[in-house]
Scaffold this active site. Structure first.
Site, PDB file in Angstrom:
ATOM      1  N   ALA A   1      14.233  38.036  56.225  1.00 40.30           N
ATOM      2  CA  ALA A   1      14.992  36.796  56.356  1.00 40.30           C
ATOM      3  C   ALA A   1      15.190  36.454  57.831  1.00 40.30           C
ATOM      4  O   ALA A   1      15.098  37.320  58.711  1.00 40.30           O
ATOM      5  CB  ALA A   1      16.342  36.922  55.657  1.00 40.30           C
ATOM      6  N   ASP A   2      15.482  35.175  58.105  1.00 42.78           N
ATOM      7  CA  ASP A   2      15.510  34.701  59.494  1.00 42.78           C
ATOM      8  C   ASP A   2      16.542  35.415  60.360  1.00 42.78           C
ATOM      9  O   ASP A   2      16.300  35.658  61.543  1.00 42.78           O
ATOM     10  CB  ASP A   2      15.704  33.177  59.550  1.00 42.78           C
ATOM     11  N   THR A   3      17.687  35.769  59.791  1.00 43.44           N
ATOM     12  CA  THR A   3      18.721  36.462  60.571  1.00 43.44           C
ATOM     13  C   THR A   3      18.203  37.786  61.103  1.00 43.44           C
ATOM     14  O   THR A   3      18.374  38.120  62.291  1.00 43.44           O
ATOM     15  CB  THR A   3      19.972  36.700  59.713  1.00 43.44           C
TER      16      THR A   3
END
Length: 483
Positions: free
Chosen positions: A229-231
């Site tokens: 995921a982007d985080t």
């Protein structure tokens, strides 16, 4: 090792960076907006995942991926792609920013025994953003679609699966799985009972593979890494490690740090996520960050945040006793969902625009310092704070943040760190597959170009401002904050 690519499928666009696998140097990059969908100009919370593929293809045009040996995939967190038994989408993907599931979130929290029970089970209390909550919404609002759902993927998982030619095996990584609400970072296991509680029946869930593992190889021989995921990808792209925290300044705020173990917090203030390296990313969020600045700018009749910053710099630390508790939308840290903001310390000499402007910056940063204290109170070491978001460039933020956070502040130059993190993951998986890298140690890439700000002699002044803020917070909301 050659060159690798990282792609970041954000809510509105796809960005691809092609990097030297050994040094991390960006060789070339591509960008494409997602195709506009629907009469609302693409703002809907429902998105046809094919739009992500179309955007990816456009961003990779012109031979961008020529010579690339491995690809890593990052995508917006929380986007749920429900598939039927044949692998077709049951309905459009529900994006991470979908707010329809807010009522379902409260319903689901109660159904499992409250916030503490959820925190104990999976390290987080479900909110509208989590896929598990979207399942509950679908079961209540679209029971036919819920009944047809046989497989659950997130955006990055679906893209990896598509790049590999839709194989029988479907995979995800620890980072992405930890944001679902049905995988526990503390145990490394799924909770299928929570999927059934939300959706009404069991489904197939993707295999969670290791940080340096490959999801597979394309028919053309291109290695695809686990994806995340982007985080988690952004944290990996920034190169943060033990002793580092990241403060993100959006309308709301978030504070995350690298920690060797999962933190279970029965109050639900900490969301216990996994990172993309095998470590953990405890996260604390505030509902009010830059929105407090924008509200103050509007109140003072200023056109933008730069003007608010210039005005605040005419004041002094402590804002002549003016204190803003910036709980304009209620607050999550401390847990005061129905409260409002408070302006305290009004005296004749403090009733000047520049002091209110300064109080807004100090209030926002003190609220984030409270979030940092939640992590510090649980044994998380914080030596450096990476400050992200456009507001991090404002002089008033940079002047106050080091002393209020009590740590060195690093302001990286703006870049797509999620795409860089995806590329670094691809380089890791490629190196492991070739026998040149250890699966426990990612490739060493240089950190971002950044400003480094030290509290220096201002540390004592910052502590005094924090004490002034804490005194008002405790007087106004006694006992609400217990880090």
């Amino acid at each position: 090792m050659g060159i690798v690519a990282g792609l970041d499928s954000a809510p509105d666009f796809t960005r691809i960076v092609v990097c030297d696998a050994d040094t991390g140097a960006v060789v070339r990059q591509g960008y494409a907006p997602h195709p506009v969908q629907g009469p609302d100009g693409g703002r809907s919370s429902d998105v046809d995942p094919q739009a992500w593929l179309l955007s990816l293809g456009e961003a990779a045009g012109g031979g961008l991926l020529e010579g690339v040996q491995a690809i890593g995939v990052s995508a917006q967190a929380g986007a749920l792609v429900p598939l039927d038994a044949q692998g077709n989408t049951v309905r459009p993907a529900m994006t991470g920013g979908d707010k329809r599931a807010q009522v379902a979130a409260a319903d689901l929290v109660d159904a499992f025994g409250g916030r503490g029970a959820w925190a104990q089970a999976v390290g987080c209390v479900p909110g509208a953003a989590q896929p598990v909550t979207k399942l509950r919404w679908m079961a209540r609002s679209e029971p036919e679609n819920a009944a047809r759902t046989a497989v659950l993927l997130q955006a990055q998982d679906w893209l990896v699966w598509q790049l590999l030619g839709r194989p029988v095996r479907r995979t995800t990584d620890r980072g992405g799985a930890s944001g679902t609400g049905y995988w526990a970072a503390a145990t490394g296991n799924y909770r299928p009972d929570l999927v059934e509680l939300a959706l009404g029946h069991q489904v197939m869930l993707p295999e969670v593979i290791g940080p340096a593992d490959a999801a597979g190889t394309t028919p053309e021989g291109l290695l695809i890494s686990a994806g995340t995921a982007d985080t988690m990808a952004a944290a990996f792209g920034l190169g943060i490690g033990l002793g580092d925290a990241v403060v993100s300044l959006g309308a709301s705020g978030s504070v995350m740090a690298v920690h060797p173990e999962a933190l279970v917090d029965h109050s639900g203030m900490i969301t216990s996520l996994a990172d993309a390296t095998g470590m953990h990313l405890p996260v604390v969020t505030t509902l009010n960050a830059v929105r407090a600045l924008r509200g103050t700018a509007e109140l003072l009749g200023l056109p933008d945040l730069e003007s608010l910053s210039d005005l605040a710099m005419k004041s002094t630390p402590g804002s002549h006793g003016l204190v803003l508790l910036p709980y304009l939308e209620g607050e999550r840290t401390p847990n005061l969902p129905h409260t409002a903001g408070t302006l305290a310390g009004l005296r004749r000499e403090s009733m000047k625009p520049e002091h209110l402007a300064r109080a807004a910056f100090e209030g926002m940063l003190c609220g984030l310092a409270d979030a940092l204290d939640v992590l510090r109170g649980r044994g998380v070491e914080v030596r450096r704070v990476f400050l992200l978001g456009p507001a991090a460039e404002l002089p008033a933020v940079q002047a106050a943040a080091p002393a209020l956070f009590g740590a060195q502040v690093v302001v990286p130059q703006p870049a797509d760190y999620a795409a860089t993190g995806a590329a670094r993951q691809a380089a890791w998986a490629l190196g492991v597959s070739q026998g040149t890298l250890d699966p426990r140690t990612p490739p060493v890439w240089p950190g971002p170009v950044a400003q480094v700000l030290d509290p220096g002699e201002e540390l004592a002044v910052g502590q005094a401002v924090r004490q002034q803020y804490v005194a008002v917070r405790e007087q106004t909301h006694p006992g609400a904050f217990r880090p």
